[in-house]
Write a protein that holds these residues in place. Structure first.
Motif, PDB file in Angstrom:
ATOM      1  N   PHE A  43       7.997  -6.433   9.204  1.00  9.67           N
ATOM      2  CA  PHE A  43       7.531  -5.482   8.199  1.00  9.67           C
ATOM      3  C   PHE A  43       6.349  -6.103   7.455  1.00  9.67           C
ATOM      4  CE2 PHE A  43      11.968  -4.794   9.093  1.00  9.67           C
ATOM      5  CZ  PHE A  43      12.043  -3.419   9.281  1.00  9.67           C
ATOM      6  N   VAL A  44       5.223  -5.413   7.470  1.00  9.91           N
ATOM      7  CA  VAL A  44       3.996  -5.959   6.888  1.00  9.91           C
ATOM      8  C   VAL A  44       3.318  -4.905   6.041  1.00  9.91           C
ATOM      9  CG1 VAL A  44       3.656  -7.529   8.846  1.00  9.91           C
ATOM     10  CG2 VAL A  44       2.558  -5.271   8.865  1.00  9.91           C
ATOM     11  N   GLY A  45       2.404  -5.343   5.165  1.00  8.38           N
ATOM     12  CA  GLY A  45       1.638  -4.428   4.334  1.00  8.38           C
ATOM     13  C   GLY A  45       1.581  -4.893   2.898  1.00  8.38           C
ATOM     14  N   VAL A  46       1.968  -4.018   1.969  1.00  7.08           N
ATOM     15  CA  VAL A  46       1.990  -4.347   0.544  1.00  7.08           C
ATOM     16  C   VAL A  46       3.318  -3.881  -0.051  1.00  7.08           C
ATOM     17  CG1 VAL A  46       0.859  -4.113  -1.695  1.00  7.08           C
ATOM     18  CG2 VAL A  46      -0.521  -4.042   0.412  1.00  7.08           C
ATOM     19  N   GLY A  47       4.022  -4.794  -0.660  1.00  5.74           N
ATOM     20  CA  GLY A  47       5.288  -4.452  -1.297  1.00  5.74           C
ATOM     21  C   GLY A  47       5.551  -5.367  -2.473  1.00  5.74           C
ATOM     22  N   GLY A  48       6.611  -5.044  -3.196  1.00  6.35           N
ATOM     23  CA  GLY A  48       6.975  -5.831  -4.363  1.00  6.35           C
ATOM     24  C   GLY A  48       8.106  -6.792  -4.061  1.00  6.35           C
ATOM     25  N   PRO A  49       8.698  -7.372  -5.091  1.00  8.37           N
ATOM     26  CA  PRO A  49       9.724  -8.403  -4.892  1.00  8.37           C
ATOM     27  C   PRO A  49      10.950  -7.927  -4.128  1.00  8.37           C
ATOM     28  CG  PRO A  49       9.552  -7.752  -7.218  1.00  8.37           C
ATOM     29  CD  PRO A  49       8.370  -7.178  -6.519  1.00  8.37           C
ATOM     30  N   ALA A  50      11.347  -6.672  -4.304  1.00 16.98           N
ATOM     31  CA  ALA A  50      12.534  -6.181  -3.605  1.00 16.98           C
ATOM     32  C   ALA A  50      12.275  -6.074  -2.104  1.00 16.98           C
ATOM     33  CB  ALA A  50      12.957  -4.822  -4.168  1.00 16.98           C
ATOM     34  N   MET A  51      11.096  -5.584  -1.726  1.00 19.88           N
ATOM     35  CA  MET A  51      10.758  -5.468  -0.306  1.00 19.88           C
ATOM     36  C   MET A  51      10.559  -6.851   0.312  1.00 19.88           C
ATOM     37  SD  MET A  51       8.210  -2.172  -0.652  1.00 19.88           S
ATOM     38  CE  MET A  51       7.790  -2.002   1.087  1.00 19.88           C
ATOM     39  N   ILE A  52       9.941  -7.746  -0.433  1.00 14.90           N
ATOM     40  CA  ILE A  52       9.738  -9.118   0.059  1.00 14.90           C
ATOM     41  C   ILE A  52      11.082  -9.800   0.288  1.00 14.90           C
ATOM     42  CG2 ILE A  52       8.832 -11.390  -0.571  1.00 14.90           C
ATOM     43  CD1 ILE A  52       6.549  -9.880  -2.048  1.00 14.90           C
ATOM     44  N   ALA A  53      12.034  -9.542  -0.598  1.00 16.05           N
ATOM     45  CA  ALA A  53      13.367 -10.128  -0.455  1.00 16.05           C
ATOM     46  C   ALA A  53      14.066  -9.648   0.817  1.00 16.05           C
ATOM     47  CB  ALA A  53      14.225  -9.798  -1.674  1.00 16.05           C
ATOM     48  N   GLY A  55      12.475  -9.360   3.553  1.00 22.26           N
ATOM     49  CA  GLY A  55      11.788  -9.994   4.668  1.00 22.26           C
ATOM     50  C   GLY A  55      10.392  -9.481   4.941  1.00 22.26           C
ATOM     51  N   MET A  56       9.850  -8.651   4.056  1.00 18.24           N
ATOM     52  CA  MET A  56       8.507  -8.109   4.284  1.00 18.24           C
ATOM     53  C   MET A  56       7.436  -9.165   4.045  1.00 18.24           C
ATOM     54  SD  MET A  56       6.616  -4.929   2.396  1.00 18.24           S
ATOM     55  CE  MET A  56       4.999  -4.361   2.941  1.00 18.24           C
ATOM     56  N   ASP A  57       6.403  -9.140   4.866  1.00 16.90           N
ATOM     57  CA  ASP A  57       5.220  -9.982   4.668  1.00 16.90           C
ATOM     58  C   ASP A  57       4.202  -9.147   3.893  1.00 16.90           C
ATOM     59  OD1 ASP A  57       3.052 -11.653   4.763  1.00 16.90           O
ATOM     60  OD2 ASP A  57       2.699 -11.445   6.924  1.00 16.90           O
ATOM     61  N   SER A  58       4.117  -9.376   2.577  1.00 21.17           N
ATOM     62  CA  SER A  58       3.197  -8.610   1.733  1.00 21.17           C
ATOM     63  C   SER A  58       1.854  -9.312   1.672  1.00 21.17           C
ATOM     64  CB  SER A  58       3.769  -8.450   0.318  1.00 21.17           C
ATOM     65  OG  SER A  58       2.923  -7.635  -0.473  1.00 21.17           O
ATOM     66  N   TRP A  59       0.818  -8.621   2.101  1.00 21.23           N
ATOM     67  CA  TRP A  59      -0.515  -9.226   2.193  1.00 21.23           C
ATOM     68  C   TRP A  59      -1.222  -9.313   0.844  1.00 21.23           C
ATOM     69  CZ3 TRP A  59      -1.663  -5.414   6.726  1.00 21.23           C
ATOM     70  CH2 TRP A  59      -1.016  -5.876   7.889  1.00 21.23           C
ATOM     71  N   PHE A  60      -0.770  -8.520  -0.120  1.00 18.10           N
ATOM     72  CA  PHE A  60      -1.345  -8.547  -1.463  1.00 18.10           C
ATOM     73  C   PHE A  60      -0.220  -8.446  -2.484  1.00 18.10           C
ATOM     74  CE2 PHE A  60      -4.718  -6.789   1.184  1.00 18.10           C
ATOM     75  CZ  PHE A  60      -5.849  -7.459   0.730  1.00 18.10           C
ATOM     76  N   ASP A  61      -0.471  -8.970  -3.673  1.00 16.16           N
ATOM     77  CA  ASP A  61       0.444  -8.767  -4.792  1.00 16.16           C
ATOM     78  C   ASP A  61       0.431  -7.282  -5.146  1.00 16.16           C
ATOM     79  OD1 ASP A  61       1.674  -8.554  -7.315  1.00 16.16           O
ATOM     80  OD2 ASP A  61       1.056 -10.580  -7.873  1.00 16.16           O
ATOM     81  N   LEU A  84      -7.599  -1.427   0.368  1.00 16.89           N
ATOM     82  CA  LEU A  84      -7.408  -0.325   1.309  1.00 16.89           C
ATOM     83  C   LEU A  84      -8.003  -0.659   2.672  1.00 16.89           C
ATOM     84  CD1 LEU A  84      -6.639   2.718   1.815  1.00 16.89           C
ATOM     85  CD2 LEU A  84      -8.984   3.260   1.119  1.00 16.89           C
ATOM     86  N   LEU A  85      -9.246  -1.111   2.677  1.00 12.47           N
ATOM     87  CA  LEU A  85      -9.931  -1.385   3.939  1.00 12.47           C
ATOM     88  C   LEU A  85      -9.360  -2.610   4.648  1.00 12.47           C
ATOM     89  CD1 LEU A  85     -13.621  -0.603   2.890  1.00 12.47           C
ATOM     90  CD2 LEU A  85     -11.993   0.862   4.126  1.00 12.47           C
ATOM     91  N   THR A  86      -8.922  -3.594   3.866  1.00 10.55           N
ATOM     92  CA  THR A  86      -8.323  -4.785   4.473  1.00 10.55           C
ATOM     93  C   THR A  86      -6.999  -4.453   5.149  1.00 10.55           C
ATOM     94  OG1 THR A  86      -9.373  -6.223   2.830  1.00 10.55           O
ATOM     95  CG2 THR A  86      -7.498  -7.126   4.042  1.00 10.55           C
ATOM     96  N   VAL A  87      -6.159  -3.670   4.461  1.00  9.09           N
ATOM     97  CA  VAL A  87      -4.883  -3.261   5.047  1.00  9.09           C
ATOM     98  C   VAL A  87      -5.130  -2.435   6.305  1.00  9.09           C
ATOM     99  CG1 VAL A  87      -2.788  -1.885   4.692  1.00  9.09           C
ATOM    100  CG2 VAL A  87      -3.613  -3.379   2.870  1.00  9.09           C
ATOM    101  N   ARG A  88      -6.080  -1.503   6.223  1.00  8.50           N
ATOM    102  CA  ARG A  88      -6.401  -0.697   7.404  1.00  8.50           C
ATOM    103  C   ARG A  88      -6.828  -1.591   8.580  1.00  8.50           C
ATOM    104  NH1 ARG A  88     -12.033   2.367   8.074  1.00  8.50           N
ATOM    105  NH2 ARG A  88     -12.555   0.148   8.033  1.00  8.50           N
ATOM    106  N   SER A  89      -7.725  -2.538   8.299  1.00  4.67           N
ATOM    107  CA  SER A  89      -8.242  -3.409   9.356  1.00  4.67           C
ATOM    108  C   SER A  89      -7.130  -4.218  10.005  1.00  4.67           C
ATOM    109  CB  SER A  89      -9.312  -4.336   8.774  1.00  4.67           C
ATOM    110  OG  SER A  89      -9.786  -5.239   9.731  1.00  4.67           O
ATOM    111  N   ARG A  90      -6.245  -4.786   9.196  1.00  2.13           N
ATOM    112  CA  ARG A  90      -5.181  -5.622   9.739  1.00  2.13           C
ATOM    113  C   ARG A  90      -4.174  -4.805  10.543  1.00  2.13           C
ATOM    114  NH1 ARG A  90      -3.351 -10.450   5.712  1.00  2.13           N
ATOM    115  NH2 ARG A  90      -2.212 -10.927   7.652  1.00  2.13           N
ATOM    116  N   LEU A  91      -3.913  -3.576  10.090  1.00  2.21           N
ATOM    117  CA  LEU A  91      -2.976  -2.731  10.825  1.00  2.21           C
ATOM    118  C   LEU A  91      -3.583  -2.246  12.141  1.00  2.21           C
ATOM    119  CD1 LEU A  91      -1.384  -0.633   7.942  1.00  2.21           C
ATOM    120  CD2 LEU A  91      -0.308  -2.475   9.236  1.00  2.21           C
ATOM    121  N   LEU A  92      -4.884  -1.985  12.149  1.00  2.00           N
ATOM    122  CA  LEU A  92      -5.532  -1.559  13.388  1.00  2.00           C
ATOM    123  C   LEU A  92      -5.656  -2.711  14.384  1.00  2.00           C
ATOM    124  CD1 LEU A  92      -8.358   0.824  12.092  1.00  2.00           C
ATOM    125  CD2 LEU A  92      -6.159   1.428  13.128  1.00  2.00           C
TER     126      LEU A  92
END
Length: 398
Positions: A43-53, A55-61, A84-92
């Motif tokens: 699981f990757v993208g942007v999330g907070g402490p609950a999602m990180i807990a 196991g998510m890899d959050s690319w930004f705070d 926005l553009l960084t998340v898009r690029s990494r997901l693509l």
């Protein structure tokens, strides 16, 4: 080189973005339930402490996405656009099996459109209020979203009418609050707040924004002054979202000159609601929480006159209080704008002290509560059906 995983066991990646705490609180259990279908998923993208807990890899705070009002987003537009553009690029670069945007509508709908045009499946979790205002947004949603997950059953209609796949997946608060918490935990809440079992208590929730407190607070406190003259020994609990609003409420109380048995409680709205007999509440999700706790309530809302003139022309829904919207008819009195006088608020609150009225409301609130408690894994199940893959190995029967 072919990977070494059997086809049915191929690990998958999900992209997710939550931009605020409420989205993080939805995202964490979603990740947990998706793992039952996809035990080896990333699981990757942007999330907070609950999602990180989970196991998510959050690319930004996640806090970097948090903006308020109209000016803050403009000031921070370069930073938000970069994220926005960084998340898009990494997901693509490494396409996920699916992208899930959790609420945070403007950002996520833009990102969903970018990804869908590149062939990535997109899910939006929490319906924008197209059923209430700005219905034209449905066209953009149809372009950008493969599947809409709604918290309320009535929200599905507009998507079905527009040919958009949709699934009602229930509201997390309906699980968080058990069916009988409002009665079972009432004595404990009162003890914690230093009140007795027999004290008549009215909870006052004037809103979570300074403007809401400024507009509705004086009317609510004036109504309390009238209620205390009719209900002997009545106590009042005011829920404040933070210290700043508590200070504002205390200032309004001093200005009012009302001599009330009143306590302002910071950051404990659930306990305040649980302790109450009747609730006087601003519109919003607090009406949902009061309903789930089976508390008879009066809903009221005020805006500035110019703002109300604009908003009243844009809003398409008949009701403002969520219990009424969910029921399809008025269960909760709604006193809006000029109708929200202290006298009218007092009269409506007093009517709810009648035992028969309260019992009838509790029964109807319980019915709605049950409707919102669908199976916990419905969101993950709907996503799995969309993706059309099931690596196996997970226990999805519980």
């Amino acid at each position: 080189m072919a990977n070494s995983y059997p086809a049915e066991k191929k690990p998958v990646t999900f992209g997710l973005v939550a931009g605020e705490a409420s989205g993080d609180n939805l995202g964490a259990p979603l990740i947990r339930e998706l793992k039952r279908y996809y035990p080896d998923a990333h699981f990757v993208g942007v999330g907070g402490p609950a999602m990180i807990a989970e196991g998510m890899d959050s690319w930004f705070d996640m806090d970097r996405l948090s903006v308020n009002g109209f000016i803050d987003p403009i000031k921070r537009l370069p930073e938000l656009l970069n994220i926005l553009l960084t998340v898009r690029s990494r997901l693509l670069k490494t396409p996920p099996i699916c992208f899930v945007g959790i609420d945070f509508n403007f950002f996520n709908l833009l990102l969903e459109g970018m990804l869908k045009r590149q062939g990535i499946r997109t899910v939006h979790y929490v319906s924008p209020t197209v059923w209430a205002w700005r219905p034209g947004r449905i066209k953009a949603i149809a372009r950008n979203v493969d599947l809409m997950l709604t918290l309320y059953p009535f929200e599905t209609d507009v998507y079905v009418e527009n040919g958009i796949d949709v699934a009602f997946v229930g509201h997390p608060k309906a699980y968080d609050i058990e069916l009988h918490d409002g009665s079972d935990k009432k004595a404990a809440a009162r003890q914690m707040l230093a009140y007795g079992d027999e004290d008549p208590i009215v909870a006052i929730l004037p809103g979570s924004r300074r403007s809401e407190v400024a507009y509705s607070g004086p009317d609510f406190l004036a109504a309390a002054g009238l209620i205390k003259n009719v209900v002997p020994g009545c106590r009042f609990l005011v829920a404040a979202a933070n210290d700043h609003l508590a200070s504002k409420i205390n200032g309004l109380l001093l200005e009012s000159g009302h001599e009330l048995d009143i306590k302002v409680v910071v950051g404990q709205s659930r306990e305040v609601l649980t302790a109450a007999d009747v609730v006087l509440v601003n519109s919003g999700t607090a009406t949902l929480e009061a309903m789930l706790l089976k508390k008879p309530m009066v809903m009221s809302y005020r805006l500035g006159s110019a703002t109300y003139a604009i908003v009243s022309r844009l809003v398409k829904t008949k009701y403002f209080a969520l219990p009424n919207i969910l029921a399809g008819h008025e269960l909760v009195p709604e006193l809006i704008q000029e109708d929200a006088t202290p006298e009218a608020l007092c009269k409506a609150v007093l009517a709810l002290f009648d035992p028969q009225t309260r019992d009838s409301l509790v029964s109807k609130f319980t019915t709605i509560h049950r409707q919102l408690r669908v199976e916990k894994h419905e969101a993950a199940k709907a996503i799995q059906i969309l993706c059309g893959e099931h690596p196996g190995g997970g226990d999805v029967s519980a």
